[in-house]
Write a protein that holds these residues in place. Structure first.
Motif, mmCIF file in Angstrom:
data_model
loop_
_atom_site.group_PDB
_atom_site.id
_atom_site.type_symbol
_atom_site.label_atom_id
_atom_site.label_comp_id
_atom_site.label_asym_id
_atom_site.label_seq_id
_atom_site.Cartn_x
_atom_site.Cartn_y
_atom_site.Cartn_z
ATOM 1 N N GLN A 244 -27.644 -69.963 45.736
ATOM 2 C CA GLN A 244 -29.099 -70.041 45.648
ATOM 3 C C GLN A 244 -29.597 -70.138 44.200
ATOM 4 O O GLN A 244 -30.806 -70.257 43.966
ATOM 5 N N LEU A 245 -28.693 -70.124 43.254
ATOM 6 C CA LEU A 245 -29.077 -70.095 41.842
ATOM 7 C C LEU A 245 -29.856 -71.340 41.417
ATOM 8 O O LEU A 245 -30.678 -71.280 40.501
ATOM 9 N N TRP A 246 -29.608 -72.462 42.090
ATOM 10 C CA TRP A 246 -30.287 -73.706 41.716
ATOM 11 C C TRP A 246 -31.798 -73.533 41.669
ATOM 12 O O TRP A 246 -32.467 -74.066 40.769
ATOM 13 N N LEU A 247 -32.353 -72.790 42.648
ATOM 14 C CA LEU A 247 -33.807 -72.637 42.697
ATOM 15 C C LEU A 247 -34.320 -71.925 41.451
ATOM 16 O O LEU A 247 -35.401 -72.258 40.935
ATOM 17 N N PHE A 248 -33.535 -70.987 40.925
ATOM 18 C CA PHE A 248 -33.985 -70.177 39.802
ATOM 19 C C PHE A 248 -33.691 -70.828 38.450
ATOM 20 O O PHE A 248 -33.981 -70.242 37.404
ATOM 21 N N TRP A 249 -33.150 -72.034 38.516
ATOM 22 C CA TRP A 249 -33.133 -72.927 37.354
ATOM 23 C C TRP A 249 -34.242 -73.969 37.496
ATOM 24 O O TRP A 249 -35.031 -74.180 36.575
ATOM 25 N N LEU B 103 -37.969 -61.672 41.507
ATOM 26 C CA LEU B 103 -38.583 -62.279 40.336
ATOM 27 C C LEU B 103 -37.587 -62.711 39.267
ATOM 28 O O LEU B 103 -36.885 -61.917 38.667
ATOM 29 N N SER B 104 -37.602 -63.997 39.043
ATOM 30 C CA SER B 104 -36.771 -64.574 37.996
ATOM 31 C C SER B 104 -37.644 -65.047 36.831
ATOM 32 O O SER B 104 -37.733 -64.397 35.818
ATOM 33 N N VAL B 105 -38.289 -66.197 36.997
ATOM 34 C CA VAL B 105 -38.992 -66.959 35.946
ATOM 35 C C VAL B 105 -38.094 -67.157 34.725
ATOM 36 O O VAL B 105 -38.577 -67.503 33.649
ATOM 37 N N ASN B 106 -36.792 -66.987 34.898
ATOM 38 C CA ASN B 106 -35.855 -67.039 33.779
ATOM 39 C C ASN B 106 -34.467 -67.385 34.307
ATOM 40 O O ASN B 106 -33.791 -66.538 34.896
ATOM 41 N N PRO B 107 -34.017 -68.632 34.105
ATOM 42 C CA PRO B 107 -32.703 -69.027 34.619
ATOM 43 C C PRO B 107 -31.550 -68.190 34.087
ATOM 44 O O PRO B 107 -30.577 -67.942 34.809
ATOM 45 N N ALA B 108 -31.616 -67.757 32.828
ATOM 46 C CA ALA B 108 -30.534 -66.941 32.273
ATOM 47 C C ALA B 108 -30.471 -65.593 32.968
ATOM 48 O O ALA B 108 -29.383 -65.123 33.335
ATOM 49 N N ARG B 109 -31.635 -64.966 33.175
ATOM 50 C CA ARG B 109 -31.690 -63.676 33.850
ATOM 51 C C ARG B 109 -31.085 -63.771 35.244
ATOM 52 O O ARG B 109 -30.427 -62.860 35.731
ATOM 53 N N SER B 110 -31.311 -64.903 35.930
ATOM 54 C CA SER B 110 -30.767 -65.095 37.273
ATOM 55 C C SER B 110 -29.267 -65.343 37.245
ATOM 56 O O SER B 110 -28.533 -64.911 38.138
ATOM 57 N N THR B 111 -28.811 -66.047 36.216
ATOM 58 C CA THR B 111 -27.394 -66.419 36.135
ATOM 59 C C THR B 111 -26.508 -65.211 35.893
ATOM 60 O O THR B 111 -25.424 -65.098 36.493
ATOM 61 N N GLY B 112 -26.943 -64.288 35.024
ATOM 62 C CA GLY B 112 -26.105 -63.134 34.697
ATOM 63 C C GLY B 112 -25.629 -62.362 35.911
ATOM 64 O O GLY B 112 -24.415 -62.275 36.169
ATOM 65 N N PRO B 113 -26.517 -61.808 36.726
ATOM 66 C CA PRO B 113 -26.071 -61.072 37.913
ATOM 67 C C PRO B 113 -25.352 -61.950 38.936
ATOM 68 O O PRO B 113 -24.405 -61.504 39.590
ATOM 69 N N ALA B 114 -25.789 -63.218 39.079
ATOM 70 C CA ALA B 114 -25.191 -64.104 40.079
ATOM 71 C C ALA B 114 -23.710 -64.337 39.821
ATOM 72 O O ALA B 114 -22.916 -64.473 40.760
#
Length: 232
Positions: A205-210, A184-195
């Protein structure tokens, strides 16, 4: 309130969301015998937003999420001229939070970023093995619903003083649905930090979560005003 002060509030708020939510996932979710599991992680994310709504909502609006900022711009609740500043503050806050979490988590013997570090993923990196299409649809729909709740709860016609409760609980519910699918992302920043720290597949795979959260949020920014009409 100056843009700089609002960006600082967004940095702090997004730091808390990522440190609290991802920290619960990395440090607590599978702790022997006492792990909090999916429900505990979902609640942790919800509590970070609920607490920040009341801590910084009066300063910055407490977006904590580039998709939320985009949805509010589309819904004409937030000036487009401030969007890039907010997104930058959110992403930096998320990366700093992930960095602090990494320092703490790596202090335990056996820690390995190969465990995912709460990163979001699809296909072989989906917790439940869900396909790219399934993950894309889940992130679009769940972000759409999240923004519909945010727009409704913060509408001047809604009961006042309870927006933080509705928004925090909605993020908890969204995580209960989506953790097995994408973490669960629904938040590009939240996904970017750990990535940033995991690298490799997480960055690929980060593109999808943006893309998916921004699309879902933008649709909500169009739909909510069409359904609710203009605020008085």
């Amino acid at each position: 309130m100056s843009l700089g002060k609002r960006m600082t509030a967004e940095f702090i708020g997004t730091f808390w969301l990522v440190f609290g939510g991802c920290g619960a996932a990395v440090l607590d979710a599978a702790f022997p015998n006492l792990g909090i599991g999916f429900a505990g992680v979902a609640l942790a994310f919800g509590l970070t937003v609920l607490t920040m709504v009341y801590a910084i909502g009066h300063i910055s609006g407490c977006h904590l999420n580039p998709a939320v900022s985009v949805g509010l711009v589309v819904g004409k609740r937030f000036p487009a001229s401030d969007l890039l500043g907010y997104v930058a503050a959110q992403v930096v806050g998320a990366v700093v939070a992930a960095g602090v979490l990494y320092v703490i988590a790596s202090g335990k013997a056996g820690f390995d970023l190969a465990g995912g570090f709460a990163s979001n993923g699809y296909a072989e990196h989906s917790p439940g093995g869900y396909s790219l299409v399934a993950c894309l649809v889940a992130e679009v729909v769940l972000t759409f619903m999240f923004l519909m709740i945010i727009l409704g709860a913060t509408d001047r016609r809604a009961p006042q003083g309870f927006a933080g409760v509705a928004i925090g609980l909605s993020l908890t519910l969204i995580h209960l649905i989506g953790i097995p699918v994408t973490n669960l992302s629904v938040n590009p920043a939240r996904s970017t930090g750990p990535a940033v720290f995991v690298g490799g597949w997480a960055v690929q795979q980060l593109w999808l979560f943006w893309v998916a959260p921004i699309v879902g949020a933008a649709i909500a920014g169009i739909v909510y005003p069409a359904v609710a009409g203009k605020q008085e």
